[in-house]
Enzyme design. Structure first.
Site, PDB file in Angstrom:
ATOM      1  N   GLY A  17       0.420  -0.833  -1.332  1.00 16.84           N
ATOM      2  CA  GLY A  17      -0.756  -1.138  -0.510  1.00 16.84           C
ATOM      3  C   GLY A  17      -0.981  -0.237   0.676  1.00 16.84           C
ATOM      4  N   ILE A  96      -1.452  -6.014  -1.249  1.00 16.47           N
ATOM      5  CA  ILE A  96      -2.601  -5.639  -2.075  1.00 16.47           C
ATOM      6  C   ILE A  96      -3.543  -6.822  -2.227  1.00 16.47           C
ATOM      7  CG2 ILE A  96      -3.266  -5.109  -4.462  1.00 16.47           C
ATOM      8  CD1 ILE A  96      -0.601  -3.496  -4.655  1.00 16.47           C
ATOM      9  N   TYR A 159     -14.034 -16.445   3.681  1.00 19.45           N
ATOM     10  CA  TYR A 159     -12.844 -15.938   2.974  1.00 19.45           C
ATOM     11  C   TYR A 159     -12.944 -16.324   1.481  1.00 19.45           C
ATOM     12  CZ  TYR A 159      -8.114 -14.070   2.594  1.00 19.45           C
ATOM     13  OH  TYR A 159      -7.029 -13.304   2.256  1.00 19.45           O
ATOM     14  N   LYS A 166      -5.363 -16.197  -2.694  1.00 20.20           N
ATOM     15  CA  LYS A 166      -4.136 -16.289  -1.878  1.00 20.20           C
ATOM     16  C   LYS A 166      -3.381 -17.600  -2.169  1.00 20.20           C
ATOM     17  CE  LYS A 166      -4.273 -12.399   0.514  1.00 20.20           C
ATOM     18  NZ  LYS A 166      -3.424 -11.266   0.079  1.00 20.20           N
ATOM     19  N   THR A 197      -8.208  -3.656   9.730  1.00 21.51           N
ATOM     20  CA  THR A 197      -7.824  -2.669   8.703  1.00 21.51           C
ATOM     21  C   THR A 197      -9.069  -2.365   7.872  1.00 21.51           C
ATOM     22  OG1 THR A 197      -7.329  -4.315   6.998  1.00 21.51           O
ATOM     23  CG2 THR A 197      -5.508  -3.713   8.474  1.00 21.51           C
TER      24      THR A 197
HETATM   25  P1  NAD Z   1      -5.794  -2.313   3.339  1.00 22.09           P
HETATM   26  O1  NAD Z   1      -7.179  -2.097   2.820  1.00 22.09           O
HETATM   27  O2  NAD Z   1      -5.218  -1.267   4.178  1.00 22.09           O
HETATM   28  O3  NAD Z   1      -4.800  -2.677   2.155  1.00 22.09           O
HETATM   29  C1  NAD Z   1      -5.219  -3.233   0.926  1.00 22.09           C
HETATM   30  C2  NAD Z   1      -4.551  -2.409  -0.131  1.00 22.09           C
HETATM   31  O4  NAD Z   1      -4.784  -2.945  -1.435  1.00 22.09           O
HETATM   32  C3  NAD Z   1      -5.060  -0.951  -0.155  1.00 22.09           C
HETATM   33  O5  NAD Z   1      -3.983  -0.071   0.035  1.00 22.09           O
HETATM   34  C4  NAD Z   1      -5.637  -0.808  -1.548  1.00 22.09           C
HETATM   35  O6  NAD Z   1      -5.460   0.484  -2.085  1.00 22.09           O
HETATM   36  C5  NAD Z   1      -4.787  -1.845  -2.301  1.00 22.09           C
HETATM   37  N1  NAD Z   1      -5.347  -2.172  -3.610  1.00 22.09           N
HETATM   38  C6  NAD Z   1      -6.534  -2.759  -3.903  1.00 22.09           C
HETATM   39  N2  NAD Z   1      -6.699  -2.834  -5.241  1.00 22.09           N
HETATM   40  C7  NAD Z   1      -5.573  -2.292  -5.805  1.00 22.09           C
HETATM   41  C8  NAD Z   1      -5.135  -2.072  -7.143  1.00 22.09           C
HETATM   42  N3  NAD Z   1      -5.896  -2.420  -8.205  1.00 22.09           N
HETATM   43  N4  NAD Z   1      -3.918  -1.486  -7.350  1.00 22.09           N
HETATM   44  C9  NAD Z   1      -3.154  -1.131  -6.300  1.00 22.09           C
HETATM   45  N5  NAD Z   1      -3.505  -1.316  -5.000  1.00 22.09           N
HETATM   46  C10 NAD Z   1      -4.721  -1.879  -4.768  1.00 22.09           C
HETATM   47  O7  NAD Z   1      -5.905  -3.716   4.128  1.00 22.09           O
HETATM   48  P2  NAD Z   1      -4.747  -4.650   4.738  1.00 22.09           P
HETATM   49  O8  NAD Z   1      -5.455  -5.516   5.701  1.00 22.09           O
HETATM   50  O9  NAD Z   1      -3.601  -3.840   5.175  1.00 22.09           O
HETATM   51  O10 NAD Z   1      -4.337  -5.575   3.494  1.00 22.09           O
HETATM   52  C11 NAD Z   1      -3.016  -5.646   2.992  1.00 22.09           C
HETATM   53  C12 NAD Z   1      -2.656  -7.083   2.614  1.00 22.09           C
HETATM   54  O11 NAD Z   1      -2.606  -7.871   3.793  1.00 22.09           O
HETATM   55  C13 NAD Z   1      -3.644  -7.755   1.674  1.00 22.09           C
HETATM   56  O12 NAD Z   1      -2.930  -8.560   0.756  1.00 22.09           O
HETATM   57  C14 NAD Z   1      -4.431  -8.643   2.621  1.00 22.09           C
HETATM   58  O13 NAD Z   1      -4.968  -9.764   1.946  1.00 22.09           O
HETATM   59  C15 NAD Z   1      -3.322  -9.057   3.557  1.00 22.09           C
HETATM   60  N6  NAD Z   1      -3.741  -9.611   4.848  1.00 22.09           N
HETATM   61  C16 NAD Z   1      -4.582  -8.915   5.664  1.00 22.09           C
HETATM   62  C17 NAD Z   1      -4.948  -9.456   6.899  1.00 22.09           C
HETATM   63  C18 NAD Z   1      -5.883  -8.717   7.834  1.00 22.09           C
HETATM   64  O14 NAD Z   1      -6.451  -9.337   8.721  1.00 22.09           O
HETATM   65  N7  NAD Z   1      -6.052  -7.396   7.712  1.00 22.09           N
HETATM   66  C19 NAD Z   1      -4.443 -10.698   7.293  1.00 22.09           C
HETATM   67  C20 NAD Z   1      -3.560 -11.390   6.438  1.00 22.09           C
HETATM   68  C21 NAD Z   1      -3.227 -10.827   5.215  1.00 22.09           C
HETATM   69  C1  IMJ Z   2     -11.865 -11.270   4.612  1.00 27.44           C
HETATM   70  C2  IMJ Z   2     -13.065 -11.898   4.278  1.00 27.44           C
HETATM   71  C3  IMJ Z   2     -13.575 -12.934   5.040  1.00 27.44           C
HETATM   72  C4  IMJ Z   2     -12.900 -13.395   6.150  1.00 27.44           C
HETATM   73  C5  IMJ Z   2     -11.707 -12.768   6.487  1.00 27.44           C
HETATM   74  C6  IMJ Z   2     -11.178 -11.698   5.733  1.00 27.44           C
HETATM   75  N1  IMJ Z   2     -10.824 -12.981   7.515  1.00 27.44           N
HETATM   76  C7  IMJ Z   2      -9.781 -12.124   7.434  1.00 27.44           C
HETATM   77  C8  IMJ Z   2      -9.972 -11.275   6.330  1.00 27.44           C
HETATM   78  C9  IMJ Z   2     -11.027 -14.007   8.539  1.00 27.44           C
HETATM   79  C10 IMJ Z   2      -8.621 -12.097   8.372  1.00 27.44           C
HETATM   80  C11 IMJ Z   2      -9.067 -10.150   5.870  1.00 27.44           C
HETATM   81  N2  IMJ Z   2      -8.110 -10.618   4.864  1.00 27.44           N
HETATM   82  C12 IMJ Z   2      -7.101 -11.561   5.272  1.00 27.44           C
HETATM   83  C13 IMJ Z   2      -8.125 -10.209   3.526  1.00 27.44           C
HETATM   84  O1  IMJ Z   2      -7.277 -10.646   2.765  1.00 27.44           O
HETATM   85  C14 IMJ Z   2      -9.166  -9.289   3.019  1.00 27.44           C
HETATM   86  C15 IMJ Z   2      -9.254  -9.014   1.697  1.00 27.44           C
HETATM   87  C16 IMJ Z   2     -10.323  -8.248   1.105  1.00 27.44           C
HETATM   88  C17 IMJ Z   2     -11.267  -7.550   1.842  1.00 27.44           C
HETATM   89  C18 IMJ Z   2     -12.291  -6.857   1.178  1.00 27.44           C
HETATM   90  C19 IMJ Z   2     -13.382  -6.120   1.930  1.00 27.44           C
HETATM   91  C20 IMJ Z   2     -14.046  -5.061   1.102  1.00 27.44           C
HETATM   92  C21 IMJ Z   2     -14.191  -5.391  -0.350  1.00 27.44           C
HETATM   93  N3  IMJ Z   2     -13.308  -6.248  -0.937  1.00 27.44           N
HETATM   94  C22 IMJ Z   2     -12.323  -6.883  -0.231  1.00 27.44           C
HETATM   95  N4  IMJ Z   2     -11.385  -7.581  -0.922  1.00 27.44           N
HETATM   96  C23 IMJ Z   2     -10.416  -8.238  -0.272  1.00 27.44           C
HETATM   97  O2  IMJ Z   2     -15.093  -4.864  -1.024  1.00 27.44           O
END
Ligand code: NAD
Ligand code: IMJ
Length: 266
Positions: A17, A96, A159, A166, A197
């Protein structure tokens, strides 16, 4: 250079990821590396390859391997490349998620069958696929962790489908923990608070969410990828050998609030 006690000396970790420097996976990789782990990084496609290669250089030339988790052939190729050039694995980080943009707004009852399949394939089944592909390379006592979010168990507006994905991911964590427990292999989730991110910045109202957390959370601040990385170090280390099938919150305590503070709106 890290001055304190290194917790992961002699361990090999696979971090998925990594897309860019803001990815949670990047913060996690940096912390695992600070603690002495040797790293392999996987990335999704050519689009992010150069960026990931650059980050790998800063991490003592971490091994960089392409892996699209929606593709069985890609998972198998990754497994073979790691078996040949990296060795057995002590820690795996799943970071991911993907859903179509239209499924992260509007009404959940408008979700299409294909959108549902895609989101659960990439965001939930991928943990099973990853563990399945790597099972023979995982050392006894290894640690597997997946990034999740509060929206798995609570209603978080917009979400939507990702919350459903999730919830499935967290359930995968529990069943995989049972299946791998006889080898001392642990499987946990880290539930991170909102972090800016690539996957979150495009979300409507995200800046507003980042303003709310410091007004509500017990620690009165947002969390960072480094905070998540520190928790990942603990879960990858031998300090957590009795911790499995758990969802560990790294969210400044936000998830435990039952009512917003009375002065919240001000
Ligand atoms: P990010 O976009 O940097 O990471 C998401 C990653 O998923 C990317 O590296 C993308 O290449 C990868 N990905 C998507 N489809 C894929 C596929 N088919 N094969 C391989 N990789 C694939 O964003 P992030 O915020 O760092 O997200 C990482 C994880 O953290 C996710 O599971 C997200 O749900 C979780 N998360 C994010 C937040 C937030 O607020 N950013 C909060 C809680 C959990
Ligand atoms: C994502 C959507 C709605 C509300 C959200 C989020 N909140 C947070 C996130 C409150 C914190 C980020 N999050 C936790 C994720 O897991 C995001 C996953 C994600 C985001 C995108 C954006 C662009 C796209 N597809 C995506 N798929 C998954 O095209």
């Amino acid at each position: 250079m890290y001055a304190g006690m290194k917790l992961l000396e002699g361990k090999r970790a696979l971090v998925t990821g990594v897309a860019n420097r803001w990815s949670i996976a990047t913060g996690v990789a940096r912390k695992l590396h600070e603690h002495g782990a040797r790293l392999a990084l996987t990335y999704q496609g050519e689009r992010v390859r150069d960026e990931v290669e650059k980050l790998a250089k800063e991490l003592d030339d971490a091994r960089v391997v392409e892996c699209d988790v929606s593709n069985d052939a890609s998972l198998e190729a990754m497994r073979n490349e790691l078996a040949e050039h990296f060795g057995t694995i002590d820690a795996v980080v799943h970071s991911i998620a993907f859903a179509n943009k239209e499924d992260l707004a509007g009404k959940v009852f408008d979700t299409s069958r294909s959108g549902f399949s895609l989101a659960l394939d990439v965001s939930s089944y991928s943990l099973i696929a990853l563990v399945g592909a790597l099972r023979e390379q995982l050392n006894d006592g290894a640690s597997v962790m997946a990034l999740t979010y509060l929206g798995a168990t609570q209603i978080v507006p917009n979400y939507n489908l990702m919350g459903i994905a999730k919830a499935a991911l967290e359930s995968c964590v529990r069943y995989l923990a049972y299946d791998l427990g006889d080898r001392g292999i642990r499987v946990n989730a880290i539930s991170a608070g909102p972090i800016k991110t690539a996957s979150s910045r495009q979300v409507g109202g995200f800046s507003r969410i980042l303003e709310v957390v410091p007004k509500v959370a017990p620690l009165r601040r947002n969390v960072t990828a480094e905070d998540v990385g520190n928790a990942a170090v603990y879960l990858a280390s031998d300090l957590s050998t009795a911790i499995t099938a758990d969802v560990h919150f790294v969210d400044a305590g936000y998830h435990m609030m039952g009512l917003y503070p009375p002065d919240f709106a001000t």
